[in-house]
Design a protein around this motif. Structure first.
Motif: not given
Length: 201
Positions: A7-9, A52-54, A72-73
């Motif tokens: 997930l990328v925020i 941020s990357e999770m 992507i959020l």
């Protein structure tokens, strides 16, 4: 179900991105799922671009390669478009339709129509969900709940590994005085995104 999820925020400072990242990471850990997360890149103060990357699941490094993100959020339309290099075909891009122009835009740059950005993303082959977060937050009687709406919308993405129950439980614990309205905003976002996902099937 495969618990691995990348997930990328993205967004700008002041939109509650750090709060959402904390809820996501802690909820995953509470469910016994490993989480690795990068530090926030960029200026986290109000108005600065934030990325941020999770990675949730069996990962060691938090950094996400180009064309690798499952979702992507983004809390801001242009920032969703800027980070599309992280997406692959059919990646879900969940973004807030309400512009929060970064400082460069405020200096006089033209700002693209979010509806046009939505079409560009769809043409790029991603599953783009433009969320009217402010409208849904108001519906939940929570004017400051756009980030909860966006978190709820993300939770509806197929194969998202953290349960809605875990997220709602942590929201209630984190905001005991405002848990009702925050959970209402979360559910408005989830219902909105679920309708989009269901239409894909």
């Amino acid at each position: 179900m495969n618990k691995n999820f990348q997930l990328v925020i993205s967004g700008v400072g002041g939109q509650g991105i750090l709060t959402v990242a904390d809820i996501l990471g802690t909820s995953a850990i509470n469910e016994g799922i490993n989480v690795v997360m990068s530090e926030v890149h960029g200026m986290s103060q109000r108005g600065g671009v934030v990325i941020s990357e999770m990675k949730i699941g069996d990962f060691l490094s938090p950094l996400i390669a180009d064309s690798s993100a499952d979702a992507i959020l983004s809390f801001e339309p242009v920032e969703a478009y800027r980070i599309l290099n992280k997406a692959r075909r059919n990646t879900f891009v969940v973004f807030n339709l309400k512009p929060t122009p970064p400082p460069g835009t405020l200096a006089g740059d033209s700002y693209p129509d979010p509806a046009v950005l939505l079409e560009y993303m769809k043409r790029a082959g991603v599953n783009a969900i433009g969320v009217p977060a402010l409208e849904l937050a108001c519906k939940a009687d929570n004017l400051r709940g756009e980030n909860m709406v966006m978190l709820g919308a993300l939770s509806a993405v197929p194969n998202f590994p953290v349960s809605s129950a875990a997220l709602e439980s942590l929201i209630a614990a984190k905001f005991p005085k405002a848990k009702k309205n925050n959970i209402a905003a979360f559910n408005e976002g989830r219902i909105f995104a679920e309708s989009y996902v269901n239409n894909l099937q």
